[in-house]
Design an enzyme around this catalytic site. Structure first.
Site, PDB file in Angstrom:
ATOM      1  N   HIS A 123     -10.045  -1.442  -9.859  1.00  0.00           N
ATOM      2  CA  HIS A 123     -10.011  -2.653 -10.684  1.00  0.00           C
ATOM      3  C   HIS A 123     -10.026  -3.930  -9.841  1.00  0.00           C
ATOM      4  CE1 HIS A 123      -5.502  -2.402 -10.158  1.00  0.00           C
ATOM      5  NE2 HIS A 123      -5.650  -3.717 -10.100  1.00  0.00           N
ATOM      6  N   ASP A 153      -8.634   5.022 -10.436  1.00  0.00           N
ATOM      7  CA  ASP A 153      -8.514   3.633  -9.990  1.00  0.00           C
ATOM      8  C   ASP A 153      -8.548   3.518  -8.465  1.00  0.00           C
ATOM      9  OD1 ASP A 153      -8.418   0.912 -10.423  1.00  0.00           O
ATOM     10  OD2 ASP A 153      -6.230   0.817 -10.433  1.00  0.00           O
ATOM     11  N   SER A 229      -2.254  -5.336  -5.858  1.00  0.00           N
ATOM     12  CA  SER A 229      -3.062  -4.159  -6.165  1.00  0.00           C
ATOM     13  C   SER A 229      -3.942  -3.778  -4.983  1.00  0.00           C
ATOM     14  CB  SER A 229      -3.953  -4.424  -7.380  1.00  0.00           C
ATOM     15  OG  SER A 229      -3.192  -4.531  -8.552  1.00  0.00           O
TER      16      SER A 229
END
Length: 486
Positions: A123, A153, A229
């Site tokens: 993402h 992911d 992230s």
């Protein structure tokens, strides 16, 4: 009590344990005749324990920080701008002018090999035109996208540089609940790059099915915020044990509940993407009829309070060939007890087609074992590497699709007889979004032609005449049509 205060108390408690403030067992304590215990004075007691602990954390941060990078992304879109005063100047049908809009993103990544490979989240880099990596020393380099796997992911990048600061990979299975960990990344802005936070492993085996199809997340209270992230979760040995991915938060910031993808899973995905350009997952071929808890165990007369009830076994599937039957209760996988359905299917997906597994089952009150040779998932698009052709189509469409499988059907309550693809990641600025297409819609036809897989969908898109695409969409059991312009 806020997160910072909780962390301070947590560290203080840990330090007390490390200092060994147990007077009853202190080797330096002096027993008195009245059975009391006297602890030697502070000036005589060694104070190195606290300093050693502090120095160890500092040393780990200094050695691992250079391996964590800041990732910046850019995507350029053409948007149509309509003059709101057109209707007052005799041109109510004015469609406006197109202008370029630049979207920028921020995330983190970890250098994990001498070849310059970087692990990050899908993402972080999804739907972008440009990916740049900023190193610990401030230098910036372009990154090549090697491959992505949206279902876990995970994304793999590569940079071209001499002696990249690779971080040693650890064993995430050893990251037990209560273990100390550091989180490193770039929270909130580039100015806060290489932020180090400290905490513990709060829980294991967390499932985030709203984010990924497969996951067995490590939960931590080390501070993680937007921008972290793709960053590193590091154990007390200075080894990478997780890729930070998500937070659970009511405020949008750190509430002490962060999640990281275990490095053992991330490494498996990375190797597939580098070596094969796609991810292959083990396929068992069964549907779940329910999970066993205390109540279900009593109802079925089972001693085991955990397990999975087999609902239906696909004909000629690996499960069928191994002899698995409906109403069997699966209680173990390779002698490891089953926690729940999500962890079980993730464990199966970690194996590769051709791998052998052993299922412990209960059938009619009898315990037995079945050896299953896993197959390859039929009709499911594998996570491809950097396919420029498909990326180009996805960019033009403004959304991506994937095949319907048993997990998606169960989550979205889609009937088994329904054929099509499910919509993912619809861009807010796309024509398809403006015309009403949404994530989790099921596309059953493209231009009146029925489709039953993602490959069919892309084939029909490529063969479509003109720039207008007509989709038949199923939403909440209602069929509707959506037409949009590429």
């Amino acid at each position: 009590m806020n997160t910072t205060v909780r962390n301070i108390f947590g560290v203080a408690a840990a330090v007390l344990v490390l200092l060994g403030f147990n007077m009853a067992t202190n080797d330096n304590a002096v027993s008195l005749s009245n059975n009391d215990t006297k602890v030697e004075s502070a000036e005589n007691r060694p104070a190195a324990s606290l300093k050693d602990f502090n120095d160890a954390i500092v040393d780990i941060a200094e050695k691992t920080n250079p391996s964590v990078v800041t990732i910046t992304t850019k995507r350029t879109q053409e948007v149509r701008v309509v003059n709101p005063f057109s209707q007052f100047f005799g041109n109510p049908q004015d469609e406006g002018q197109t202008r370029e809009r630049v979207q920028r993103g921020l995330g983190s990544g970890v250098v994990v090999s001498d070849e310059g490979y970087i692990l990050t989240n899908n993402h972080v880099i999804a739907d972008t035109d440009e990916i740049r990596v900023r190193l610990f020393n401030g230098n910036e380099v372009d990154a090549e996208l090697i491959g992505t796997d949206p279902e876990t992911d995970i994304a793999v990048l590569q940079i071209d540089m001499d002696n990249p600061p690779a971080l040693e990979l650890g064993n995430s299975d050893n990251a037990k609940v209560g273990s100390f960990v550091l989180a490193i990344g770039s929270p909130l802005s580039e100015d806060l790059a290489h932020t180090v936070s400290f905490g513990i492993v709060s829980a294991r085996g967390r499932s985030l099915t709203n984010l990924t199809q497969y996951g067995d997340y490590i939960q931590t209270d080390a501070a993680i915020n937007p921008g972290n992230s793709g960053g590193a979760l590091i154990d007390i040995n200075g080894q990478l044990v997780g890729i930070n991915s998500a937070i659970a938060s009511r405020s949008g910031g750190n509430d002490g509940i962060g999640f990281a993808i275990p490095i053992n899973l991330a490494k498996r995905i990375m190797n597939d993407l580098i070596e094969d350009g796609e991810v292959s997952r083990g396929y068992l071929g069964m549907y779940m009829a329910g999970e066993v808890d205390q109540t279900m165990a009593k109802a079925l007369g089972l001693d085991n309070e955990r397990g999975i009830i087999v609902g239906r076994v696909e004909d000629d599937s690996p499960a069928d060939e191994a002899g698995l039957e409906a109403k069997d209760v699966i209680v173990s996988l390779n002698e490891n007890k089953i926690r729940d359905w999500n962890s079980f299917r993730t464990s199966i997906a970690v194996f590769k087609p051709g791998d052998e597994i052993t299922l412990g089952i209960i059938r009619g009150g009898d315990t037995m074992e079945l050896v299953v040779t896993l197959g390859e998932r039929p009709g499911e698009s594998m996570a491809a590497g950097n396919s420029q052709a498909q990326e180009s189509i996805d960019e033009r469409l403004g959304f991506t699709v994937r095949d319907l499988n048993s997990d998606i059907r169960r989550q979205l309550d889609i009937a088994n007889e329904t054929e099509g693809v499910v919509v993912l990641n619809v861009s807010d600025g796309s024509n398809a979004y403006e015309r009403g297409l949404r994530s989790e819609d099921v596309i059953t036809e493209v231009g009146r032609e029925a489709i039953d897989s993602a490959s069919d969908f892309y084939d029909e898109i490529e063969e479509a005449e003109g720039n207008i695409i007509l989709l038949t969409v199923l939403r909440n059991d209602l069929e509707q049509y959506i037409a949009f312009e590429l």
